[in-house]
Enzyme design. Structure first.
Site, PDB file in Angstrom:
ATOM      1  N   LYS A   1       0.946  -1.299  -0.090  1.00 34.78           N
ATOM      2  CA  LYS A   1      -0.044   0.193  -0.129  1.00 34.78           C
ATOM      3  C   LYS A   1       0.896   1.275  -0.076  1.00 34.78           C
ATOM      4  CE  LYS A   1      -2.223   1.504   3.815  1.00 34.78           C
ATOM      5  NZ  LYS A   1      -2.730   1.523   4.689  1.00 34.78           N
TER       6      LYS A   1
ATOM      7  N   ASP B   1      -7.020   1.557   1.096  1.00 37.07           N
ATOM      8  CA  ASP B   1      -6.661   1.028   2.769  1.00 37.07           C
ATOM      9  C   ASP B   1      -7.729   1.014   3.335  1.00 37.07           C
ATOM     10  OD1 ASP B   1      -8.148   3.171   1.931  1.00 37.07           O
ATOM     11  OD2 ASP B   1      -6.838   5.050   3.249  1.00 37.07           O
TER      12      ASP B   1
END
Length: 224
Positions: free
Chosen positions: A129, A147
């Site tokens: 991420k 997220d």
């Protein structure tokens, strides 16, 4: 992340309509983390795990004044970094990671932030991420950082149902038209943060509600 309820999946035309609407509303969406350069962006994203952007910005204001480069950060040392970021959740571990990744950037990358996923993910505190955020924002690569907000939006709307962040990321890559890929990450995160909220999605003001498969839609709250 909790397993999502199984929902139907939007088709490609519906997905395209959603991103066309996002584009009409905000053609150039921006992230909310403050940074000076590629290095401070990387540090800010590492610090933002399980923390709010506003909280990170408050802590990094002084940190980045003192250490806008890997060399300056290493010179600060772990103890001073820890003191500067102590208002952020999990700050002790994050401070150690920031120091360690700064040293690696000096030792292995000439003090520069690498522009490829493999090298980024090899840094302490940097996962897929975080790497995707840096690649997208600084290096303008069409990556998607999933997220909790983006994971929720992908599943709730039917845009990209998936049981894991990676599954949602890969599904989105198939759904999003190429011309919208660069900004898709920000559109979806901001949508999840301010409209498609976890507990009480504000469906009454959602710009993509006509395509969203979430039911029942949340009505406008009654005035007090």
């Amino acid at each position: 992340m909790p397993s999502p309820k199984k929902v139907k999946k939007l088709n490609r035309a519906q997905a395209e309509a959603i991103f066309e609407r996002f584009h009409q509303i905000e053609p150039e969406p921006k992230g909310e983390l403050d940074y000076i350069n590629a290095y401070t962006l990387l540090v800010a994203v590492v610090l933002s795990a399980q923390a709010t952007d506003a909280g990170v910005n408050k802590a990094t204001k002084r940190l980045f004044e003192l250490a806008p480069s890997p060399a300056a950060m290493v010179a600060l040392g772990v103890e001073q970094i820890t003191e500067l970021v102590k208002t952020i959740g999990l700050y002790r571990g994050k401070a150690k990671n920031v120091f360690a990744l700064s040293q690696i950037l000096l030792d292995q990358h000439g003090g520069e932030v690498p522009d490829n996923r493999e090298a980024l993910e090899a840094l302490p505190g940097v996962g897929r991420k975080t790497a995707n955020v840096v690649l997208n924002i600084w290096f303008k690569q069409p990556t998607i950082a999933v997220d909790t907000h983006l994971f929720r939006v992908g599943n709730r709307t039917g845009l990209a149902p998936g049981k894991t962040p990676l599954a949602v990321e890969l599904a989105l890559q198939k759904q999003i038209p190429e011309r919208f890929m660069l900004h898709a990450h920000h559109w979806l995160i901001l949508h999840g943060r301010y409209i498609c909220k976890a507990r009480k999605p504000e469906c009454w003001r959602c710009p993509i509600s006509e395509w969203c498969l979430f039911e029942p839609k949340m009505p406008l709250p009654r005035a007090a």
